[in-house]
Design an enzyme around this catalytic site. Structure first.
Site, PDB file in Angstrom:
ATOM      1  N   THR A   1       0.821  -1.202   0.000  1.00 39.34           N
ATOM      2  CA  THR A   1       0.000   0.000   0.000  1.00 39.34           C
ATOM      3  C   THR A   1       0.865   1.266   0.000  1.00 39.34           C
ATOM      4  OG1 THR A   1      -1.468   1.305   1.428  1.00 39.34           O
ATOM      5  CG2 THR A   1      -0.130  -0.339   2.531  1.00 39.34           C
ATOM      6  N   ASP A   2       0.317   2.352  -0.522  1.00 38.52           N
ATOM      7  CA  ASP A   2       1.055   3.629  -0.490  1.00 38.52           C
ATOM      8  C   ASP A   2       1.218   4.138   0.946  1.00 38.52           C
ATOM      9  OD1 ASP A   2      -1.598   4.374  -0.007  1.00 38.52           O
ATOM     10  OD2 ASP A   2      -1.648   5.964  -1.515  1.00 38.52           O
ATOM     11  N   GLU A   3       0.420   3.587   1.880  1.00 41.03           N
ATOM     12  CA  GLU A   3       0.494   4.089   3.262  1.00 41.03           C
ATOM     13  C   GLU A   3       1.834   3.784   3.920  1.00 41.03           C
ATOM     14  OE1 GLU A   3      -2.885   3.626   5.816  1.00 41.03           O
ATOM     15  OE2 GLU A   3      -4.300   3.954   4.180  1.00 41.03           O
TER      16      GLU A   3
ATOM     17  N   TYR B   1      -1.394  -0.297  11.219  1.00 40.92           N
ATOM     18  CA  TYR B   1      -1.654  -1.010   9.962  1.00 40.92           C
ATOM     19  C   TYR B   1      -0.501  -0.823   8.982  1.00 40.92           C
ATOM     20  CZ  TYR B   1      -3.229  -1.369   5.101  1.00 40.92           C
ATOM     21  OH  TYR B   1      -3.296  -1.648   3.758  1.00 40.92           O
TER      22      TYR B   1
ATOM     23  N   ALA C   1       2.489   0.279   9.498  1.00 41.28           N
ATOM     24  CA  ALA C   1       3.780  -0.204  10.009  1.00 41.28           C
ATOM     25  C   ALA C   1       3.919  -1.705   9.747  1.00 41.28           C
ATOM     26  CB  ALA C   1       3.889   0.085  11.505  1.00 41.28           C
TER      27      ALA C   1
ATOM     28  N   LYS D   1       2.359  -3.370   7.286  1.00 41.55           N
ATOM     29  CA  LYS D   1       2.535  -3.562   5.837  1.00 41.55           C
ATOM     30  C   LYS D   1       3.980  -3.237   5.434  1.00 41.55           C
ATOM     31  CE  LYS D   1      -0.160  -4.483   3.081  1.00 41.55           C
ATOM     32  NZ  LYS D   1      -0.653  -5.798   2.560  1.00 41.55           N
TER      33      LYS D   1
ATOM     34  N   ASN E   1     -11.475  14.521   1.416  1.00 38.89           N
ATOM     35  CA  ASN E   1     -12.597  13.675   1.833  1.00 38.89           C
ATOM     36  C   ASN E   1     -13.924  14.418   1.702  1.00 38.89           C
ATOM     37  OD1 ASN E   1     -10.841  11.602   2.413  1.00 38.89           O
ATOM     38  ND2 ASN E   1     -10.650  12.126   4.580  1.00 38.89           N
TER      39      ASN E   1
HETATM   40  P1  NAD Z   1     -10.063  -6.776   2.900  1.00 37.32           P
HETATM   41  O1  NAD Z   1      -9.985  -6.480   4.355  1.00 37.32           O
HETATM   42  O2  NAD Z   1     -11.307  -6.478   2.155  1.00 37.32           O
HETATM   43  O3  NAD Z   1      -9.748  -8.332   2.659  1.00 37.32           O
HETATM   44  C1  NAD Z   1      -8.743  -9.021   3.362  1.00 37.32           C
HETATM   45  C2  NAD Z   1      -8.979 -10.520   3.146  1.00 37.32           C
HETATM   46  O4  NAD Z   1      -7.907 -11.225   3.804  1.00 37.32           O
HETATM   47  C3  NAD Z   1     -10.289 -11.036   3.742  1.00 37.32           C
HETATM   48  O5  NAD Z   1     -10.939 -11.894   2.822  1.00 37.32           O
HETATM   49  C4  NAD Z   1      -9.843 -11.804   4.972  1.00 37.32           C
HETATM   50  O6  NAD Z   1     -10.711 -12.879   5.307  1.00 37.32           O
HETATM   51  C5  NAD Z   1      -8.475 -12.298   4.536  1.00 37.32           C
HETATM   52  N1  NAD Z   1      -7.583 -12.589   5.667  1.00 37.32           N
HETATM   53  C6  NAD Z   1      -7.311 -11.773   6.727  1.00 37.32           C
HETATM   54  N2  NAD Z   1      -6.468 -12.389   7.572  1.00 37.32           N
HETATM   55  C7  NAD Z   1      -6.176 -13.600   7.022  1.00 37.32           C
HETATM   56  C8  NAD Z   1      -5.332 -14.670   7.406  1.00 37.32           C
HETATM   57  N3  NAD Z   1      -4.617 -14.635   8.546  1.00 37.32           N
HETATM   58  N4  NAD Z   1      -5.257 -15.755   6.605  1.00 37.32           N
HETATM   59  C9  NAD Z   1      -5.989 -15.802   5.454  1.00 37.32           C
HETATM   60  N5  NAD Z   1      -6.802 -14.831   5.044  1.00 37.32           N
HETATM   61  C10 NAD Z   1      -6.888 -13.734   5.822  1.00 37.32           C
HETATM   62  O7  NAD Z   1      -8.814  -6.030   2.258  1.00 37.32           O
HETATM   63  P2  NAD Z   1      -8.657  -5.310   0.837  1.00 37.32           P
HETATM   64  O8  NAD Z   1      -9.102  -3.910   0.962  1.00 37.32           O
HETATM   65  O9  NAD Z   1      -9.207  -6.183  -0.211  1.00 37.32           O
HETATM   66  O10 NAD Z   1      -7.060  -5.290   0.720  1.00 37.32           O
HETATM   67  C11 NAD Z   1      -6.363  -6.416   0.190  1.00 37.32           C
HETATM   68  C12 NAD Z   1      -4.873  -6.143   0.225  1.00 37.32           C
HETATM   69  O11 NAD Z   1      -4.589  -4.980  -0.553  1.00 37.32           O
HETATM   70  C13 NAD Z   1      -4.332  -5.852   1.627  1.00 37.32           C
HETATM   71  O12 NAD Z   1      -3.082  -6.480   1.740  1.00 37.32           O
HETATM   72  C14 NAD Z   1      -4.200  -4.338   1.676  1.00 37.32           C
HETATM   73  O13 NAD Z   1      -3.150  -3.961   2.526  1.00 37.32           O
HETATM   74  C15 NAD Z   1      -3.872  -4.034   0.218  1.00 37.32           C
HETATM   75  N6  NAD Z   1      -4.291  -2.703  -0.256  1.00 37.32           N
HETATM   76  C16 NAD Z   1      -5.585  -2.269  -0.065  1.00 37.32           C
HETATM   77  C17 NAD Z   1      -5.964  -1.036  -0.566  1.00 37.32           C
HETATM   78  C18 NAD Z   1      -7.389  -0.512  -0.404  1.00 37.32           C
HETATM   79  O14 NAD Z   1      -7.647   0.638  -0.744  1.00 37.32           O
HETATM   80  N7  NAD Z   1      -8.335  -1.306   0.071  1.00 37.32           N
HETATM   81  C19 NAD Z   1      -5.036  -0.236  -1.269  1.00 37.32           C
HETATM   82  C20 NAD Z   1      -3.727  -0.710  -1.422  1.00 37.32           C
HETATM   83  C21 NAD Z   1      -3.373  -1.954  -0.925  1.00 37.32           C
HETATM   84  O1  DAU Z   2      -4.052   4.185   0.660  1.00 37.82           O
HETATM   85  C1  DAU Z   2      -4.329   2.818   0.625  1.00 37.82           C
HETATM   86  C2  DAU Z   2      -5.105   2.427   1.861  1.00 37.82           C
HETATM   87  O2  DAU Z   2      -6.428   2.957   1.700  1.00 37.82           O
HETATM   88  C3  DAU Z   2      -5.155   0.928   2.095  1.00 37.82           C
HETATM   89  O3  DAU Z   2      -3.852   0.449   2.348  1.00 37.82           O
HETATM   90  C4  DAU Z   2      -6.073   0.572   3.269  1.00 37.82           C
HETATM   91  O4  DAU Z   2      -6.202  -0.842   3.382  1.00 37.82           O
HETATM   92  C5  DAU Z   2      -7.450   1.170   3.007  1.00 37.82           C
HETATM   93  O5  DAU Z   2      -8.293   0.938   4.124  1.00 37.82           O
HETATM   94  C6  DAU Z   2      -7.343   2.683   2.745  1.00 37.82           C
HETATM   95  O6  DAU Z   2      -6.932   3.391   3.951  1.00 37.82           O
HETATM   96  P1  DAU Z   2      -7.600   4.780   4.392  1.00 37.82           P
HETATM   97  O7  DAU Z   2      -7.443   4.912   5.842  1.00 37.82           O
HETATM   98  O8  DAU Z   2      -7.134   5.894   3.533  1.00 37.82           O
HETATM   99  O9  DAU Z   2      -9.141   4.455   3.963  1.00 37.82           O
HETATM  100  P2  DAU Z   2     -10.529   4.727   4.716  1.00 37.82           P
HETATM  101  O10 DAU Z   2     -11.607   4.366   3.752  1.00 37.82           O
HETATM  102  O11 DAU Z   2     -10.579   4.127   6.062  1.00 37.82           O
HETATM  103  O12 DAU Z   2     -10.524   6.320   4.877  1.00 37.82           O
HETATM  104  C7  DAU Z   2     -10.391   7.178   3.769  1.00 37.82           C
HETATM  105  C8  DAU Z   2     -10.337   8.599   4.294  1.00 37.82           C
HETATM  106  O13 DAU Z   2     -11.613   8.950   4.831  1.00 37.82           O
HETATM  107  C9  DAU Z   2      -9.351   8.799   5.441  1.00 37.82           C
HETATM  108  O14 DAU Z   2      -8.784  10.085   5.327  1.00 37.82           O
HETATM  109  C10 DAU Z   2     -10.216   8.712   6.702  1.00 37.82           C
HETATM  110  C11 DAU Z   2     -11.541   9.282   6.219  1.00 37.82           C
HETATM  111  N1  DAU Z   2     -12.756   8.708   6.839  1.00 37.82           N
HETATM  112  C12 DAU Z   2     -12.891   7.353   6.901  1.00 37.82           C
HETATM  113  C13 DAU Z   2     -14.000   6.776   7.448  1.00 37.82           C
HETATM  114  C14 DAU Z   2     -14.154   5.271   7.545  1.00 37.82           C
HETATM  115  C15 DAU Z   2     -13.777   9.550   7.288  1.00 37.82           C
HETATM  116  O15 DAU Z   2     -13.657  10.788   7.190  1.00 37.82           O
HETATM  117  N2  DAU Z   2     -14.905   8.978   7.804  1.00 37.82           N
HETATM  118  C16 DAU Z   2     -15.063   7.634   7.923  1.00 37.82           C
HETATM  119  O16 DAU Z   2     -16.116   7.187   8.455  1.00 37.82           O
END
Ligand code: NAD
Ligand code: DAU
Length: 351
Positions: A140-142, A165, A167, A169, A264
């Site tokens: 992730t970019d985080e 989270y 840290a 990753k 946001n």
């Molecule tokens: P998500 O939370 O929707 O899905 C995570 C999946 O992993 C779930 O199906 C869960 O059951 C499974 N899982 C969790 N712990 C497990 C374990 N110990 N063993 C096996 N399976 C397990 O997450 P997402 O948003 O789809 O993100 C997927 C990946 O992409 C993550 O690694 C996240 O860091 C990365 N990522 C997410 C975003 C985003 O915006 N959502 C952006 C960049 C990178």
């Molecule tokens: O940048 C990639 C990351 O994006 C991934 O690695 C993470 O898995 C994914 O959860 C996401 O992280 P963020 O923390 O950026 O996403 P989230 O949807 O939780 O929040 C997006 C922005 O909105 C953030 O600035 C916090 C804000 N927010 C979030 C929630 C849930 C609100 O203002 N209100 C809310 O209720």
């Protein structure tokens, strides 16, 4: 990793690849499985997922009987199971499995350390033991931390994660780097920005706000709503992962973004406008602890080295996504009325 020897993973369209996808029942993993089965008729997928609160087999209902696809319920920290699966013949591991929500990592970091760090190490060991061709770590970019009002993250930006989270990753990224450097394991890493699209768990901002708006419930905006995220449609992310698998260089990290920064508050207002809902639903609440101000991605490397470019405009992607949640009400209602309801209650009563 600029100083390390680099080589291309010699994959061609006609080579049959056997993928182990971890976390494939989550948001991006399930979109990726759909994408790959549609794109590569010769590839097969084993999906290893422990089905935490975020895993949902409904996301994969339409392909559950596809002979190229197999689901295994299990944990990536289970060394014996992982070795058994990889030992059966796997070419590529794509590691999505993670605890992925920043707010949950603030409440309790322990599951993040177990899955995101220890789980990745178990997978890396199995990859080494069975000499697989490629280990793709979906990061992730985080991991880069937060930007000020200018600049973008490049792959040379120092890792400076700010939440438990990110840290965890970043730790996993460093383990992948170490296995490449020390053991010659063929790894690649991708670092994508914020995804949106179908099947996203409604704890994340976009599905939370769309589904709350559909229920005419308040939309919690943290702090002053001026934090900036760089949004990408998950299908563009999945295509990027495919391009990196096929054309990326071993030992390298690739940023993935869509050049689409939004505060946001602007994002929330844009979605309420699409839905024809009043801005009065917005409620400013206590800020997230340690809230990163801004993320923005420099895509130069992935575009020049793999030929990938994002295709889906934000306007089109948002409309389609809102539509998906409108049309799949039973999907999100089941989640929102289950154990998630308690989490939401606890989370928002504290703000
Ligand atoms: P998500 O939370 O929707 O899905 C995570 C999946 O992993 C779930 O199906 C869960 O059951 C499974 N899982 C969790 N712990 C497990 C374990 N110990 N063993 C096996 N399976 C397990 O997450 P997402 O948003 O789809 O993100 C997927 C990946 O992409 C993550 O690694 C996240 O860091 C990365 N990522 C997410 C975003 C985003 O915006 N959502 C952006 C960049 C990178
Ligand atoms: O940048 C990639 C990351 O994006 C991934 O690695 C993470 O898995 C994914 O959860 C996401 O992280 P963020 O923390 O950026 O996403 P989230 O949807 O939780 O929040 C997006 C922005 O909105 C953030 O600035 C916090 C804000 N927010 C979030 C929630 C849930 C609100 O203002 N209100 C809310 O209720």
């Amino acid at each position: 990793m600029a100083h390390l020897e680099k080589g291309r993973y010699p994959m061609k369209e006609d080579i049959k690849s056997r993928l182990l996808v971890t976390g494939g029942a989550g948001f991006i993993g399930s979109n990726f499985i759909h994408y790959i089965l549609g794109e590569h008729p010769e590839w097969t997928i084993t999906n290893l997922d422990s089905l935490t609160y975020a895993g949902n087999l409904e996301n994969l209902k339409d392909i559950e009987n596809d002979p190229r696809y197999k689901f295994v319920k299990g944990d990536i920290t289970n060394r014996e199971l992982v070795n058994q699966l990889v030992g059966q013949g796997i070419d590529v591991i794509v590691n999505f499995a993670a605890e992925s929500h920043v707010d949950r990592s603030i409440m309790d970091a322990s599951p993040f350390i177990r899955t995101n760090i220890e789980g990745t190490q178990v997978l890396l060991e199995a990859a080494r033991e069975y000499s697989i061709k490629l280990f793709l770590q979906v990061s992730t970019d985080e991991v880069y931390g937060s930007l000020g009002s200018t600049g973008k993250f490049s792959e040379e930006t120092s890792l400076a994660p700010n939440s438990p989270y990110s840290a965890c990753k970043a730790s996993a990224d460093l383990l992948c780097r170490a296995y490449y450097h020390t053991h010659g394991l063929p790894i690649k890493i991708t670092r994508c920005s914020n995804n949106y699209g179908p099947y996203q768990f409604p704890e994340k901002l976009i599905p939370l706000l769309v589904t709350n708006a559909l229920e005419n419930k308040e939309i919690p905006v943290y702090g002053d709503g001026m934090n900036v995220r760089d949004w990408i449609h998950t299908e563009d992310h999945c295509r990027a992962l495919d391009f990196v698998i096929q054309h990326g260089k071993v030992g390298e990290a690739y940023n993935v973004g869509s050049d689409n920064e939004q505060t946001n508050l602007d994002l929330v207002k844009a979605i309420l406008d699409i839905m024809g809902k009043s801005h009065d639903l917005i409620k400013f609440v206590t800020d997230r602890a340690g809230h990163d101000l801004r993320y923005a991605i420099d895509n130069t490397k992935i575009e020049s080295e793999t030929g990938w470019k994002p295709r889906i405009s934000f306007e089109e992607g948002l409309k389609n996504t809102v539509n998906w949640y409108v049309q799949n009400e039973s999907w999100w209602r089941r989640i929102k009325s289950g154990e998630y309801a308690d989490y939401y209650q606890q989370m928002y009563s504290q703000r």
